[in-house]
Design a protein around this motif. Structure first.
Motif: not given
Ligand code: ZN
Ligand code: ZN
Length: 123
Positions: A78-83, A117-122
């Motif tokens: 789970i990406c804690t930024n964008c879920l 964090l997912c690829d986009l959020c990192s």
């Molecule tokens: Zn994300």
């Protein structure tokens, strides 16, 4: 099959129409029904949780829920930024086998969720 009241059905439909984990507050924001308040959502979620209809995750100091739809054993990133959520293959077999063999433990269950964090959020 469980009988769902109209309020519970509404909460269930919201969880069913998303691929992200939602907090009770987020569900509340999506409910377009003035007869449903936040405590109604909490009660519906409690009911779902007791009946194994939802999975619960805790991060960002909040509880988040997804529908427990497929009853196959699985784990999540789970990406804690964008879920964003992604299923992860269970990789615990060796550990469980080892605990049985070396410690004689009887393993009943396990849980694992990966947060980050997912690829986009990192970026
Ligand atoms: Zn994300
Ligand atoms: Zn597993």
């Amino acid at each position: 099959m469980l009988r769902l009241t109209s309020h519970r059905k509404k909460v269930y439909d919201i969880l069913n129409n998303t691929n992200k984990p939602l907090s009770c507050e987020m569900i509340y924001e999506k409910v377009e029904n003035e007869n449903i308040n936040l405590s109604t959502i909490y009660r519906a979620i409690d009911y779902f949780f007791e009946n194994d209809l939802v999975l619960k995750f805790h991060f960002n100091n909040k509880s988040y829920y997804i529908l427990n739809q497929d009853h196959n054993h699985s784990h999540y990133f789970i990406c804690t930024n964008c879920l964003k959520m992604d299923k992860i293959k269970c990789n615990m077999k060796d550990i469980i086998t080892d605990l049985k063999a070396t410690k004689n433990y009887q393993i009943l269950n396990h849980e694992m969720t990966v947060y980050g964090l997912c690829d986009l959020c990192s970026n």
